[in-house]
Design an enzyme around this catalytic site. Structure first.
Site, PDB file in Angstrom:
ATOM      1  N   ASP A 162      58.986  25.601  49.586  1.00  0.00           N
ATOM      2  CA  ASP A 162      59.188  24.902  50.853  1.00  0.00           C
ATOM      3  C   ASP A 162      60.638  25.164  51.268  1.00  0.00           C
ATOM      4  O   ASP A 162      61.568  24.612  50.682  1.00  0.00           O
ATOM      5  CB  ASP A 162      58.906  23.411  50.653  1.00  0.00           C
ATOM      6  CG  ASP A 162      59.200  22.593  51.914  1.00  0.00           C
ATOM      7  OD1 ASP A 162      59.754  23.156  52.875  1.00  0.00           O
ATOM      8  OD2 ASP A 162      58.884  21.385  51.910  1.00  0.00           O
ATOM      9  N   GLN A 190      64.471  23.117  54.426  1.00  0.00           N
ATOM     10  CA  GLN A 190      65.883  22.717  54.447  1.00  0.00           C
ATOM     11  C   GLN A 190      66.803  23.845  54.000  1.00  0.00           C
ATOM     12  O   GLN A 190      68.013  23.752  54.188  1.00  0.00           O
ATOM     13  CB  GLN A 190      66.099  21.484  53.551  1.00  0.00           C
ATOM     14  CG  GLN A 190      65.339  20.246  53.990  1.00  0.00           C
ATOM     15  CD  GLN A 190      65.828  19.688  55.323  1.00  0.00           C
ATOM     16  OE1 GLN A 190      66.943  19.967  55.770  1.00  0.00           O
ATOM     17  NE2 GLN A 190      64.981  18.921  55.984  1.00  0.00           N
ATOM     18  N   LYS A 250      64.108  23.284  62.825  1.00  0.00           N
ATOM     19  CA  LYS A 250      65.273  22.874  62.033  1.00  0.00           C
ATOM     20  C   LYS A 250      66.316  23.984  61.968  1.00  0.00           C
ATOM     21  O   LYS A 250      67.336  23.843  61.297  1.00  0.00           O
ATOM     22  CB  LYS A 250      64.835  22.488  60.616  1.00  0.00           C
ATOM     23  CG  LYS A 250      63.947  21.252  60.551  1.00  0.00           C
ATOM     24  CD  LYS A 250      63.618  20.910  59.106  1.00  0.00           C
ATOM     25  CE  LYS A 250      62.369  20.086  58.960  1.00  0.00           C
ATOM     26  NZ  LYS A 250      62.584  18.656  59.163  1.00  0.00           N
ATOM     27  N   CYS A 289      59.878  10.738  54.592  1.00  0.00           N
ATOM     28  CA  CYS A 289      58.642  11.411  54.178  1.00  0.00           C
ATOM     29  C   CYS A 289      58.704  11.848  52.721  1.00  0.00           C
ATOM     30  O   CYS A 289      58.244  12.938  52.366  1.00  0.00           O
ATOM     31  CB  CYS A 289      58.323  12.615  55.063  1.00  0.00           C
ATOM     32  SG  CYS A 289      58.011  12.183  56.757  1.00  0.00           S
TER      33      CYS A 289
HETATM   34  C1  LIG Z   1      61.660  19.608  52.777  1.00  0.00           C
HETATM   35  C2  LIG Z   1      60.757  19.481  53.971  1.00  0.00           C
HETATM   36  N1  LIG Z   1      59.501  19.936  53.877  1.00  0.00           N
HETATM   37  C3  LIG Z   1      58.652  19.859  54.918  1.00  0.00           C
HETATM   38  C4  LIG Z   1      59.025  19.307  56.120  1.00  0.00           C
HETATM   39  C5  LIG Z   1      58.029  19.244  57.233  1.00  0.00           C
HETATM   40  O1  LIG Z   1      58.449  19.972  58.341  1.00  0.00           O
HETATM   41  P1  LIG Z   1      57.610  19.924  59.689  1.00  0.00           P
HETATM   42  O2  LIG Z   1      57.474  18.477  60.042  1.00  0.00           O
HETATM   43  O3  LIG Z   1      58.436  20.677  60.656  1.00  0.00           O
HETATM   44  O4  LIG Z   1      56.299  20.558  59.419  1.00  0.00           O
HETATM   45  C6  LIG Z   1      60.325  18.821  56.255  1.00  0.00           C
HETATM   46  C7  LIG Z   1      60.785  18.223  57.527  1.00  0.00           C
HETATM   47  O5  LIG Z   1      60.950  17.044  57.700  1.00  0.00           O
HETATM   48  C8  LIG Z   1      61.200  18.903  55.155  1.00  0.00           C
HETATM   49  O6  LIG Z   1      62.453  18.439  55.233  1.00  0.00           O
END
Ligand SMILES: Cc1ncc(COP(=O)(O)O)c(C=O)c1O
Lengths: 415, 157
Positions: A204, A207, A230, A372
């Protein structure tokens, strides 16, 4: 203590981001929530505007001039993304709605085709819900088993038992950087261990990709997911990088136009990569916007972005500690080299909601909540944190404004 | 533009710093109900002792959350303790009515239907009126009330 040289001039940088010139509550905005979404430079806004004004048309269909221009512009963006992360081929770059969709695509498409009851997927305690829930769904559907890499007391992955956790595993899926703790994980060590254990690895990169140079070959990742919004790009566009042979063998995710080669009354055959995974009209303007964001970041230089954030991280940690001492607790690794510019903190025993509400009155935008990452919150023994996060357009004046506003917050609640 | 003093009235901060009816009751006979605000992680646990007519004879609160959710719960506990089901229902409706967004509090927004607000004295709870000017915080203020309604429903089921 700030010893690192910052290659970026904050004032010149801010001038490229129209939103940063606005005021809230009569004060200049101090935007410290880039881990949630970044602001957009003029170059990105212009590219999207230009698409709609001059070449708006559907891609891969029309034979007329503007349709061809739109198609070219979109595929150019794909090539820019490919080079930005060091992928071998444009076939390995799949455009999704966001990172969440990219992570789900791997769980649903690769996972359903390759996992069966009892198969093991290894995650970590610092994952975002987007890298937890898709796997929980497969626990319910298929009966896979989840294992979790624990954390040490500075919020780093504890890899002591990694090989045991990976023993017999089919998938390792972890974040390159925590959106709560700022911890930057040793991705290569993780993917090497996964490969040795016979597991595929998904990273993932939400970040990490916006904040430091990324090369999927060096990372050794089989899949990489990240979001455009982001990294100075628009919302509504994300990327799944996948190794070509894995993508070839994967069944499609959504069915419809664009993803097919042939459709008959008795079935269909899929299009070639990457379009096999891009059903329907894509987010053309957003893809073009993401391409512009990549070009813009290339212009700044990702090594400069990272150097800037290390310098600002040093400044942030030392400023907050100097001004508030024991009143503030910043989560995550203490060494700036091991972390990105994400600062989750507890302050004066106040609830994060109350902190961010008072900060807002001082035009300081920070996040409050569980970010989250509820399993991580539970591990830290807290319900929520306040989180300030920085990007290429932040500078020491923003951190000073945060510290001043925190001072005012403390005073307000101890009246 | 609403200011902080609209939100954080002195009486709210007082309930936040000195919450009333904090603690637990033995279950059973008490009923335990949990409420969550999934957006911010606020959590409230109510312990309810009912009288023979279904009214709330005693109440205790535990859990964690922001000053608005905690003070709202504290004020609620003081307001409903010893009250009958009918009285609590009236209070709940009056409080919810106060927490609904009216056209004069949000620029350009209009309520779809007028809310029939019972004519009861809300007392300390009036201090939470300013919360409607901060729409994201409304859920914090109503969490305790929704949890209470759930508890009363469970008890009568
Ligand atoms: C580490 C990480 N993974 C996944 C996501 C999910 O990103 P998105 O909401 O753009 O799909 C985020 C964003 O909040 C995140 O910080």
């Amino acid at each position: 203590m700030a010893v690192s040289v910052d290659p970026i001039d904050g004032t010149a940088m801010k001038a490229q981001f129209p939103l940063l010139s606005r005021e809230v509550h009569g004060k200049p905005i101090v935007y410290l929530d880039s881990a949630a979404t970044s602001q957009k430079p003029l170059a990105v806004l212009d590219a999207m505007d230009d698409y709609y004004r001059t070449i708006n048309s559907n891609v891969h269909r029309g034979v007329y001039m503007i349709a061809e221009e739109a198609t070219n512009r979109m595929e150019l963006a794909r090539a820019l993304v490919r080079d930005f992360i060091g992928a071998r081929s444009s076939s390995e770059i799949i455009f999704t709605k966001n990172a969440t969709e990219a992570l789900n695509m791997v769980a649903q498409s690769w996972g359903r085709a390759n996992l069966s009851a009892g198969d093991v997927v290894v995650l970590s305690h610092m994952e975002h819900h987007a890298n937890i829930v898709p796997w929980h769904m497969l626990v319910a559907e298929i009966g896979i088993e989840l294992r979790w890499i624990p954390l040490d007391n500075e919020g780093r992955l504890d890899l002591t038992d990694l090989d045991t956790l990976l023993n017999g595993a089919k998938v390792l899926s972890v974040t390159a950087m925590s959106n709560v703790l700022g911890t930057m994980n040793p991705v290569r060590t993780l993917t090497d261990a996964a490969r040795k254990a016979g597991a595929i690895s998904m990273i993932d990169g939400c970040q990490s990709v916006p904040h430091s140079a990324t090369n999927v070959q060096e990372l050794g990742a089989d899949f990489l997911a990240f979001s455009g919004h982001k990294m100075c790009g628009p919302t509504g566009i994300g990327v799944l990088y996948g190794r070509e042979d894995l993508l070839e063998a994967m069944p499609p995710f959504l069915g419809g136009g664009e993803m097919i080669r042939d459709v008959r009354l008795d079935g269909f055959t899929t299009n070639e990569l990457p379009w096999k995974f891009e059903a329907g009209t894509p987010a053309i303007a957003e893809i073009i916007g993401l391409g512009a964001a990549v070009e813009w970041l290339n212009g700044v230089g990702m090594d400069n972005v990272r150097a800037h954030e290390i310098a600002l991280t040093e400044y942030t940690i030392s400023t907050l500690h100097e001004r508030f001492g024991d009143r503030i607790n910043i989560h995550g690794p203490s060494s700036p080299a091991e972390r990105g510019g994400v600062f989750s903190f507890d302050f004066d025993g106040l609830h994060p909601h109350d902190i961010s509400q008072v900060l807002d009155q001082h035009a300081v935008c920070v996040r409050a909540g569980h970010h989250c990452a509820k399993p991580l919150m539970k591990l830290l023994g807290i319900g929520a944190t306040a989180r300030a996060s920085v990007y290429v357009y932040n500078d020491t004046t923003d951190i000073d404004a945060l510290a001043d506003a925190l001072d005012a917050t403390g005073a307000f609640f101890t009246l | 533009m609403p200011g902080l003093e609209d939100l954080y009235r002195e009486i709210i901060l007082d309930h936040y710093r000195n919450p009333r009816n904090r603690g637990e009751l033995e279950t059973p006979p008490a009923l335990r109900v949990e409420g969550f605000n999934p957006l911010c992680g606020d959590e409230i646990v109510l312990y309810l002792d009912f009288d023979s007519n279904g009214g709330v004879a005693d109440i205790r609160i535990s859990g964690q959350g922001c000053s608005i959710s905690q003070s709202s719960a504290s004020m609620m506990s003081a307001a409903v303790k010893g009250k009958s089901v009918a009285e609590i229902d009236e209070l709940t409706r009056a409080f919810k009515a106060m927490m609904s967004i009216h056209e004069n509090t949000l620029e350009g927004a209009e309520t779809a239907e007028p809310i029939d607000a019972p004519d009861v004295k809300l007392g300390d709870l009036e201090a939470l009126r300013g919360v409607v000017k901060f729409p994201v915080r409304i859920k914090c203020a109503t969490l305790a009330w929704n949890t209470l309604a759930q508890g009363i429903e469970e008890a009568s089921a």
